[in-house]
Design an enzyme around this catalytic site. Structure first.
Site, PDB file in Angstrom:
ATOM      1  N   LYS A  44       0.847  -1.187   0.000  1.00 51.92           N
ATOM      2  CA  LYS A  44       0.000   0.000   0.000  1.00 51.92           C
ATOM      3  C   LYS A  44       0.888   1.245   0.000  1.00 51.92           C
ATOM      4  O   LYS A  44       2.021   1.226   0.457  1.00 51.92           O
ATOM      5  CB  LYS A  44      -0.900   0.025   1.234  1.00 51.92           C
ATOM      6  CG  LYS A  44      -1.847  -1.170   1.341  1.00 51.92           C
ATOM      7  CD  LYS A  44      -2.630  -1.131   2.637  1.00 51.92           C
ATOM      8  CE  LYS A  44      -3.530  -2.345   2.775  1.00 51.92           C
ATOM      9  NZ  LYS A  44      -4.250  -2.361   4.071  1.00 51.92           N
TER      10      LYS A  44
ATOM     11  N   SER B 292       5.684  -3.477  -7.770  1.00 52.59           N
ATOM     12  CA  SER B 292       6.696  -3.003  -6.826  1.00 52.59           C
ATOM     13  C   SER B 292       7.993  -2.644  -7.542  1.00 52.59           C
ATOM     14  O   SER B 292       8.623  -1.624  -7.232  1.00 52.59           O
ATOM     15  CB  SER B 292       6.984  -4.082  -5.775  1.00 52.59           C
ATOM     16  OG  SER B 292       5.844  -4.345  -4.992  1.00 52.59           O
TER      17      SER B 292
ATOM     18  N   THR C  75       6.428 -13.481  -7.009  1.00 54.78           N
ATOM     19  CA  THR C  75       4.975 -13.369  -7.100  1.00 54.78           C
ATOM     20  C   THR C  75       4.396 -14.765  -7.191  1.00 54.78           C
ATOM     21  O   THR C  75       4.861 -15.587  -7.991  1.00 54.78           O
ATOM     22  CB  THR C  75       4.504 -12.558  -8.316  1.00 54.78           C
ATOM     23  OG1 THR C  75       3.095 -12.759  -8.502  1.00 54.78           O
ATOM     24  CG2 THR C  75       5.224 -12.950  -9.593  1.00 54.78           C
TER      25      THR C  75
ATOM     26  N   ASP D  76       1.694 -15.408  -8.451  1.00 55.59           N
ATOM     27  CA  ASP D  76       0.960 -15.475  -9.724  1.00 55.59           C
ATOM     28  C   ASP D  76       1.846 -15.890 -10.896  1.00 55.59           C
ATOM     29  O   ASP D  76       1.331 -16.278 -11.952  1.00 55.59           O
ATOM     30  CB  ASP D  76       0.324 -14.126 -10.038  1.00 55.59           C
ATOM     31  CG  ASP D  76      -0.764 -13.749  -9.044  1.00 55.59           C
ATOM     32  OD1 ASP D  76      -1.363 -14.663  -8.444  1.00 55.59           O
ATOM     33  OD2 ASP D  76      -1.009 -12.545  -8.855  1.00 55.59           O
TER      34      ASP D  76
ATOM     35  N   MET E 218      -5.828 -18.178  -5.642  1.00 59.92           N
ATOM     36  CA  MET E 218      -5.412 -16.837  -6.031  1.00 59.92           C
ATOM     37  C   MET E 218      -4.958 -16.810  -7.487  1.00 59.92           C
ATOM     38  O   MET E 218      -4.724 -17.839  -8.102  1.00 59.92           O
ATOM     39  CB  MET E 218      -4.300 -16.346  -5.110  1.00 59.92           C
ATOM     40  CG  MET E 218      -4.781 -15.924  -3.738  1.00 59.92           C
ATOM     41  SD  MET E 218      -3.447 -15.249  -2.722  1.00 59.92           S
ATOM     42  CE  MET E 218      -4.420 -14.523  -1.382  1.00 59.92           C
ATOM     43  N   GLY E 219      -4.806 -15.604  -7.987  1.00 56.42           N
ATOM     44  CA  GLY E 219      -4.428 -15.389  -9.375  1.00 56.42           C
ATOM     45  C   GLY E 219      -4.985 -14.045  -9.778  1.00 56.42           C
ATOM     46  O   GLY E 219      -6.118 -13.941 -10.228  1.00 56.42           O
TER      47      GLY E 219
ATOM     48  N   GLU F  69      -9.373 -16.810  -8.802  1.00 58.24           N
ATOM     49  CA  GLU F  69     -10.219 -15.776  -8.213  1.00 58.24           C
ATOM     50  C   GLU F  69     -10.600 -14.677  -9.200  1.00 58.24           C
ATOM     51  O   GLU F  69     -11.606 -13.990  -9.020  1.00 58.24           O
ATOM     52  CB  GLU F  69      -9.513 -15.143  -7.018  1.00 58.24           C
ATOM     53  CG  GLU F  69      -8.221 -14.408  -7.384  1.00 58.24           C
ATOM     54  CD  GLU F  69      -7.488 -13.840  -6.180  1.00 58.24           C
ATOM     55  OE1 GLU F  69      -8.014 -13.942  -5.061  1.00 58.24           O
ATOM     56  OE2 GLU F  69      -6.384 -13.288  -6.377  1.00 58.24           O
TER      57      GLU F  69
ATOM     58  N   ARG G 257      -0.002 -18.225   0.391  1.00 63.68           N
ATOM     59  CA  ARG G 257       1.171 -17.353   0.539  1.00 63.68           C
ATOM     60  C   ARG G 257       2.068 -17.776   1.699  1.00 63.68           C
ATOM     61  O   ARG G 257       3.258 -17.468   1.710  1.00 63.68           O
ATOM     62  CB  ARG G 257       0.719 -15.913   0.797  1.00 63.68           C
ATOM     63  CG  ARG G 257       0.061 -15.246  -0.382  1.00 63.68           C
ATOM     64  CD  ARG G 257      -0.126 -13.760  -0.118  1.00 63.68           C
ATOM     65  NE  ARG G 257      -0.721 -13.070  -1.246  1.00 63.68           N
ATOM     66  CZ  ARG G 257      -0.042 -12.624  -2.296  1.00 63.68           C
ATOM     67  NH1 ARG G 257       1.264 -12.808  -2.360  1.00 63.68           N
ATOM     68  NH2 ARG G 257      -0.653 -12.000  -3.277  1.00 63.68           N
TER      69      ARG G 257
END
Length: 361
Positions: free
Chosen positions: A78, A118, A139, A141, A183-184, A236, A286
């Site tokens: 964030k 990032s 990552t 992903d 996730m994805g 997702e 994760r």
């Protein structure tokens, strides 16, 4: 032994398994050269703080971390430093504070571990402020285009595969359709890899559209063969059949992917009356101990990053290509987003196994 250097290392973006293995490899390699390694706390927030927040890293300190999940340095996904949210609701460009923090610590170079978002921010900071940056991709992903492996992906696939292994038995015991949501963010690499490895009957990914009636035909086909259950794995980020994004909004108004598995369960139940159940893995993918492959890649990436600094080769990212570590310019690495290509080997493999993967248009 060469010139003594002081290097910084930070982890940025979402956490994943294998980050501590990277940190450990960097410290081992750098300290072996007589260098000093500073671990920056909470990513760029640590450089923004005054005084900058860091921990001096020694080999004895990082050695026990090889198998631990998360990141010992902390991270954040964030607060874009170029438009940082302030308490009064405004945004402020705080990039110069981060750059000043880097120089205040007297760093000769910075190793940034992150995903494409990032790394794009870190590179912009580096270009603006004369930061000698070397990047390491991570990552779950696995959607950074240049590298075949990013830290965290293999562990996430292992966890999703184990979940499918376990769900087989309860699905068969109760004659149910069980849907596993993984996730994805916008790519279906976890779903297709785990789906094949875990024996799913249906794999749904964002890159390939599908039809509910075709999923139901797959379920009926199995029933006609005496197979009373069905396993579905879905990323997702998959949309509804009508193309609508399925998200969940918290009390702060923040929207995130989530809920596609329940949508599918309701649609399938309405279509053929099948008893359905939903399992959402979420952040379980994760956390925890990194897989052997993630640890191996982490070690190779950490050593390669230190070697780049020794050569004075900055603005590069280490990658895994053709069974070895290669280096590419960061700008080139993050420019190529890697979604699942409908012509990929795994897509052809899934179809060859009789798995329903959606309908090519």
């Amino acid at each position: 032994m060469g010139e003594c250097k002081r290097i910084g290392i930070l982890t940025s973006g979402g956490d994943c398994s294998g980050l501590n293995a990277v940190i450990r490899a960097v410290v081992h390699c750098a300290c072996g050269k007589g260098w000093e390694v500073l671990g920056i706390r909470q990513a760029t927030l640590g450089l923004m703080a005054r005084p900058p927040q860091f921990t001096k890293l020694e080999i004895d300190q990082v050695d026990p971390l090889l198998t631990s999940g998360g990141t010992m340095l902390g991270t954040t996904n964030k607060g874009d430093p170029f438009a940082f949210p302030m308490t009064d609701g405004s945004v402020c460009d705080r990039s110069e504070e981060i750059i000043a923090g880097y120089h205040q610590l007297g760093l000769d170079a910075l190793i940034g571990i992150g995903g494409d978002g990032s790394l794009a921010i870190l590179r912009r900071l580096a270009q603006q402020g004369g930061i000698n940056l070397v990047a390491i991709p991570k990552t779950i992903d696995n959607d950074i285009g240049i590298t075949e492996h990013a830290i965290g992906f293999d562990t996430a696939v292992n966890i999703a595969t184990e979940a499918l292994d376990r769900l087989h038995f309860t699905a068969a015991s109760h004659s149910r359709v069980i849907i596993l949501e993984v996730m994805g963010r916008d790519a279906g690499h976890i779903a297709i890899a785990a789906g094949i490895a875990g024996g799913a009957d249906v794999i749904l990914i964002p890159e390939i559209p599908y039809r509910i009636d075709h999923i139901c035909e797959k379920i009926k086909e199995r029933q006609d063969k005496g197979k009373n259950y069905c396993l579905i794995i879905v990323s997702e980020a998959v949309r509804t059949q009508e193309g609508e994004t399925v998200t969940m909004t918290n009390r702060l108004g923040q929207s995130r992917y989530g809920g596609i598995s329940q949508y599918l369960a309701d649609q399938i139940s309405d279509c053929i009356g099948a008893e359905t159940r939903v399992t959402v893995l979420g952040h379980i993918q994760r956390g925890g101990t990194a897989s052997p492959l993630d640890r191996l890649v982490a070690a190779a990436f950490g050593v390669a990053a230190v070697n780049l600094i020794e050569k004075g080769k900055y603005d590069y990212m280490v990658t895994w290509q053709n069974r070895q570590v290669m280096t590419v310019p960061i700008a080139e690495a993050i420019a190529q987003y890697r979604a699942v290509n409908p012509e990929d080997t795994l897509v052809k493999t899934a179809r060859g196994l009789g798995i329903y993967l959606g309908d090519l248009q």
